[in-house]
Write a protein that holds these residues in place. Structure first.
Motif, PDB file in Angstrom:
ATOM      1  N   ALA A  63       0.839  -1.200   0.000  1.00  0.00           N
ATOM      2  CA  ALA A  63       0.000   0.000   0.000  1.00  0.00           C
ATOM      3  C   ALA A  63       0.871   1.245   0.000  1.00  0.00           C
ATOM      4  O   ALA A  63       1.896   1.307   0.678  1.00  0.00           O
ATOM      5  CB  ALA A  63      -0.910   0.000   1.222  1.00  0.00           C
ATOM      6  N   GLY A  64       0.466   2.233  -0.790  1.00  0.00           N
ATOM      7  CA  GLY A  64       1.150   3.514  -0.804  1.00  0.00           C
ATOM      8  C   GLY A  64       2.394   3.565  -1.658  1.00  0.00           C
ATOM      9  O   GLY A  64       2.901   4.640  -1.955  1.00  0.00           O
ATOM     10  N   ALA A  65       2.900   2.420  -2.071  1.00  0.00           N
ATOM     11  CA  ALA A  65       4.123   2.399  -2.870  1.00  0.00           C
ATOM     12  C   ALA A  65       3.811   2.750  -4.318  1.00  0.00           C
ATOM     13  O   ALA A  65       2.698   2.538  -4.804  1.00  0.00           O
ATOM     14  CB  ALA A  65       4.779   1.023  -2.793  1.00  0.00           C
ATOM     15  N   GLY A  66       4.802   3.262  -5.017  1.00  0.00           N
ATOM     16  CA  GLY A  66       4.626   3.554  -6.428  1.00  0.00           C
ATOM     17  C   GLY A  66       4.616   2.273  -7.240  1.00  0.00           C
ATOM     18  O   GLY A  66       5.566   1.492  -7.200  1.00  0.00           O
ATOM     19  N   LEU A  67       3.529   2.035  -7.950  1.00  0.00           N
ATOM     20  CA  LEU A  67       3.379   0.839  -8.764  1.00  0.00           C
ATOM     21  C   LEU A  67       3.111   1.246 -10.211  1.00  0.00           C
ATOM     22  O   LEU A  67       2.762   2.394 -10.492  1.00  0.00           O
ATOM     23  CB  LEU A  67       2.235  -0.026  -8.237  1.00  0.00           C
ATOM     24  N   VAL A  68       3.260   0.300 -11.110  1.00  0.00           N
ATOM     25  CA  VAL A  68       2.990   0.551 -12.524  1.00  0.00           C
ATOM     26  C   VAL A  68       1.986  -0.490 -13.013  1.00  0.00           C
ATOM     27  O   VAL A  68       2.195  -1.696 -12.867  1.00  0.00           O
ATOM     28  CB  VAL A  68       4.270   0.478 -13.367  1.00  0.00           C
ATOM     29  N   LEU A  69       0.884  -0.009 -13.580  1.00  0.00           N
ATOM     30  CA  LEU A  69      -0.155  -0.875 -14.131  1.00  0.00           C
ATOM     31  C   LEU A  69      -0.011  -0.941 -15.644  1.00  0.00           C
ATOM     32  O   LEU A  69       0.084   0.096 -16.306  1.00  0.00           O
ATOM     33  CB  LEU A  69      -1.532  -0.318 -13.770  1.00  0.00           C
ATOM     34  N   THR A  70       0.010  -2.147 -16.177  1.00  0.00           N
ATOM     35  CA  THR A  70       0.032  -2.333 -17.625  1.00  0.00           C
ATOM     36  C   THR A  70      -1.191  -3.137 -18.035  1.00  0.00           C
ATOM     37  O   THR A  70      -1.413  -4.241 -17.539  1.00  0.00           O
ATOM     38  CB  THR A  70       1.303  -3.065 -18.084  1.00  0.00           C
ATOM     39  N   LEU A  71      -1.987  -2.568 -18.932  1.00  0.00           N
ATOM     40  CA  LEU A  71      -3.161  -3.242 -19.463  1.00  0.00           C
ATOM     41  C   LEU A  71      -2.861  -3.624 -20.914  1.00  0.00           C
ATOM     42  O   LEU A  71      -2.574  -2.757 -21.739  1.00  0.00           O
ATOM     43  CB  LEU A  71      -4.380  -2.320 -19.407  1.00  0.00           C
ATOM     44  N   THR A  72      -2.912  -4.923 -21.194  1.00  0.00           N
ATOM     45  CA  THR A  72      -2.594  -5.419 -22.533  1.00  0.00           C
ATOM     46  C   THR A  72      -3.819  -6.085 -23.132  1.00  0.00           C
ATOM     47  O   THR A  72      -4.424  -6.965 -22.513  1.00  0.00           O
ATOM     48  CB  THR A  72      -1.445  -6.445 -22.477  1.00  0.00           C
ATOM     49  N   ALA A  73      -4.194  -5.661 -24.329  1.00  0.00           N
ATOM     50  CA  ALA A  73      -5.276  -6.295 -25.081  1.00  0.00           C
ATOM     51  C   ALA A  73      -4.680  -7.364 -25.985  1.00  0.00           C
ATOM     52  O   ALA A  73      -3.639  -7.155 -26.599  1.00  0.00           O
ATOM     53  CB  ALA A  73      -6.019  -5.257 -25.909  1.00  0.00           C
ATOM     54  N   LEU A  74      -5.338  -8.526 -26.060  1.00  0.00           N
ATOM     55  CA  LEU A  74      -4.822  -9.664 -26.823  1.00  0.00           C
ATOM     56  C   LEU A  74      -5.898 -10.208 -27.756  1.00  0.00           C
ATOM     57  O   LEU A  74      -7.070 -10.284 -27.373  1.00  0.00           O
ATOM     58  CB  LEU A  74      -4.379 -10.794 -25.890  1.00  0.00           C
ATOM     59  N   ALA A  75      -5.488 -10.609 -28.951  1.00  0.00           N
ATOM     60  CA  ALA A  75      -6.413 -11.241 -29.895  1.00  0.00           C
ATOM     61  C   ALA A  75      -5.644 -12.232 -30.756  1.00  0.00           C
ATOM     62  O   ALA A  75      -4.476 -12.000 -31.089  1.00  0.00           O
ATOM     63  CB  ALA A  75      -7.076 -10.196 -30.785  1.00  0.00           C
ATOM     64  N   PRO A  76      -6.264 -13.363 -31.127  1.00  0.00           N
ATOM     65  CA  PRO A  76      -5.611 -14.276 -32.073  1.00  0.00           C
ATOM     66  C   PRO A  76      -5.302 -13.541 -33.369  1.00  0.00           C
ATOM     67  O   PRO A  76      -6.095 -12.735 -33.854  1.00  0.00           O
ATOM     68  CB  PRO A  76      -6.653 -15.375 -32.283  1.00  0.00           C
ATOM     69  N   ALA A  77      -4.137 -13.820 -33.948  1.00  0.00           N
ATOM     70  CA  ALA A  77      -3.699 -13.081 -35.120  1.00  0.00           C
ATOM     71  C   ALA A  77      -4.377 -13.523 -36.407  1.00  0.00           C
ATOM     72  O   ALA A  77      -4.554 -12.735 -37.325  1.00  0.00           O
ATOM     73  CB  ALA A  77      -2.183 -13.216 -35.270  1.00  0.00           C
ATOM     74  N   HIS A  78      -4.755 -14.791 -36.491  1.00  0.00           N
ATOM     75  CA  HIS A  78      -5.198 -15.328 -37.773  1.00  0.00           C
ATOM     76  C   HIS A  78      -6.593 -15.944 -37.711  1.00  0.00           C
ATOM     77  O   HIS A  78      -6.902 -16.864 -38.471  1.00  0.00           O
ATOM     78  CB  HIS A  78      -4.184 -16.359 -38.280  1.00  0.00           C
ATOM     79  N   GLY A  79      -7.438 -15.450 -36.806  1.00  0.00           N
ATOM     80  CA  GLY A  79      -8.818 -15.881 -36.761  1.00  0.00           C
ATOM     81  C   GLY A  79      -9.087 -17.173 -36.023  1.00  0.00           C
ATOM     82  O   GLY A  79     -10.216 -17.662 -36.012  1.00  0.00           O
ATOM     83  N   GLU A  80      -8.078 -17.758 -35.381  1.00  0.00           N
ATOM     84  CA  GLU A  80      -8.312 -18.995 -34.625  1.00  0.00           C
ATOM     85  C   GLU A  80      -9.033 -18.669 -33.318  1.00  0.00           C
ATOM     86  O   GLU A  80      -9.182 -17.512 -32.932  1.00  0.00           O
ATOM     87  CB  GLU A  80      -6.987 -19.692 -34.286  1.00  0.00           C
ATOM     88  N   SER A  81      -9.438 -19.720 -32.623  1.00  0.00           N
ATOM     89  CA  SER A  81      -9.924 -19.530 -31.272  1.00  0.00           C
ATOM     90  C   SER A  81      -8.736 -19.264 -30.362  1.00  0.00           C
ATOM     91  O   SER A  81      -7.592 -19.607 -30.689  1.00  0.00           O
ATOM     92  CB  SER A  81     -10.684 -20.767 -30.786  1.00  0.00           C
ATOM     93  N   LEU A  82      -9.003 -18.661 -29.207  1.00  0.00           N
ATOM     94  CA  LEU A  82      -7.933 -18.363 -28.267  1.00  0.00           C
ATOM     95  C   LEU A  82      -7.221 -19.636 -27.824  1.00  0.00           C
ATOM     96  O   LEU A  82      -6.011 -19.644 -27.609  1.00  0.00           O
ATOM     97  CB  LEU A  82      -8.516 -17.635 -27.050  1.00  0.00           C
ATOM     98  N   ALA A  83      -7.956 -20.740 -27.731  1.00  0.00           N
ATOM     99  CA  ALA A  83      -7.389 -21.991 -27.216  1.00  0.00           C
ATOM    100  C   ALA A  83      -6.299 -22.559 -28.110  1.00  0.00           C
ATOM    101  O   ALA A  83      -5.408 -23.262 -27.631  1.00  0.00           O
ATOM    102  CB  ALA A  83      -8.490 -23.023 -27.023  1.00  0.00           C
ATOM    103  N   VAL A  84      -6.351 -22.277 -29.400  1.00  0.00           N
ATOM    104  CA  VAL A  84      -5.371 -22.866 -30.319  1.00  0.00           C
ATOM    105  C   VAL A  84      -4.440 -21.829 -30.935  1.00  0.00           C
ATOM    106  O   VAL A  84      -3.504 -22.189 -31.645  1.00  0.00           O
ATOM    107  CB  VAL A  84      -6.071 -23.658 -31.453  1.00  0.00           C
ATOM    108  N   ALA A  85      -4.676 -20.543 -30.672  1.00  0.00           N
ATOM    109  CA  ALA A  85      -3.891 -19.482 -31.309  1.00  0.00           C
ATOM    110  C   ALA A  85      -2.415 -19.581 -30.943  1.00  0.00           C
ATOM    111  O   ALA A  85      -2.060 -19.639 -29.770  1.00  0.00           O
ATOM    112  CB  ALA A  85      -4.432 -18.112 -30.911  1.00  0.00           C
ATOM    113  N   ARG A  86      -1.550 -19.582 -31.941  1.00  0.00           N
ATOM    114  CA  ARG A  86      -0.106 -19.585 -31.731  1.00  0.00           C
ATOM    115  C   ARG A  86       0.535 -18.275 -32.189  1.00  0.00           C
ATOM    116  O   ARG A  86       1.750 -18.146 -32.192  1.00  0.00           O
ATOM    117  CB  ARG A  86       0.528 -20.774 -32.451  1.00  0.00           C
TER     118      ARG A  86
END
Length: 248
Positions: A210-233
């Motif tokens: 608590a109170g310490a300086g922290l850094v939050l990173t929010l990353t959006a992710l999507a499969p590159a070639h239209g696969e489902s997330l479960a098989v995306a490489r």
């Protein structure tokens, strides 16, 4: 031909839409325990990279990382570690295959693990926006997040999962989570596929200082070639970073 090339020789050729590498199945030797190779290609605003991780072979002192691009075979490096990030010459839209060779003290190959073809995305996602703490207005300054507070953001087109990571001032990640919606924390975290060596949920907000300086990173992710997330490489990503302060 160099000694490593003789031990690794396998012609590459194009067949249909993919690259087939002859002679590159997982080839057992005298070693044991090399786990299947986890590998994923990631494209973001700073370019493309390939993340690799593999299991340990007992008594093996070093592993060699080899990249195959069409007919070109390149040794990227070797050492005792079991992870590798390839950033050098990873061209979006190009198919790469990686071979991990477990070498004994006499430099003989004892086990080999080979990735499927990985084709990095040619574009990244739009940047996340609208990041805010519940009950407050959007701000470009430090986010004050209480122990029970909620983060929210605007949906990124095409994104199917979001990574929330909180690090200390030195860059050490203290908490990492994957969520399917646009708020955090969520009721359930999203499990990363086994073949992703990155984005593994860890840590707990209760343990953040608590109170310490922290850094939050929010990353959006999507499969590159239209696969489902479960098989995306291959993934396309984007990320936003904000200073964060945890308040009780």
């Amino acid at each position: 031909m160099p000694s490593w090339s003789r031990a690794l020789w396998f012609p590459a050729f194009i067949a249909g839409a993919g690259v087939i590498v002859a002679g590159c199945p997982q080839v057992p030797g005298t070693g044991e325990g090399l786990m299947p190779l986890a590998a994923v290609a990631i494209t973001g605003a700073t370019g493309s990279r390939v993340e690799l991780a593999w299991g340990e072979v007992p008594t093996i002192p070093r592993y060699e990382v080899v990249r195959v691009e069409g007919s070109r075979i390149q040794v990227l490096g070797s050492g005792p570690g079991r992870t590798w990030t390839d950033r050098d010459g990873v061209v979006p839209g190009t198919t790469f295959i990686y071979v991990i060779r477990a070498l004994d003290g006499a430099n003989a190959e004892r086990w080999r693990s080979t990735s499927p073809g990985l084709r990095p995305a040619t574009e990244s996602l739009p940047l996340p926006s609208g990041l805010m703490v519940s009950g407050s207005s959007a701000s470009s300054g430090v986010l004050d997040l209480s122990r029970k507070g909620t983060l929210s953001w605007q949906a990124v087109p095409d994104a199917v999962v979001y990574r929330v990571a909180i690090a200390d001032a030195a860059g050490t990640v203290l908490l990492e989570d994957l969520v399917a919606g646009t708020t955090w924390p969520a009721t359930d975290s999203v499990a990363a596929p086994d073949h992703w060596p990155v984005y593994r949920p860890r840590g707990a907000r209760a343990n953040l200082p608590a109170g310490a300086g922290l850094v939050l990173t929010l990353t959006a992710l999507a499969p590159a070639h239209g696969e489902s997330l479960a098989v995306a490489r291959a993934l396309k990503t984007s990320e936003a970073t904000r200073d964060l302060r945890l308040v009780d």
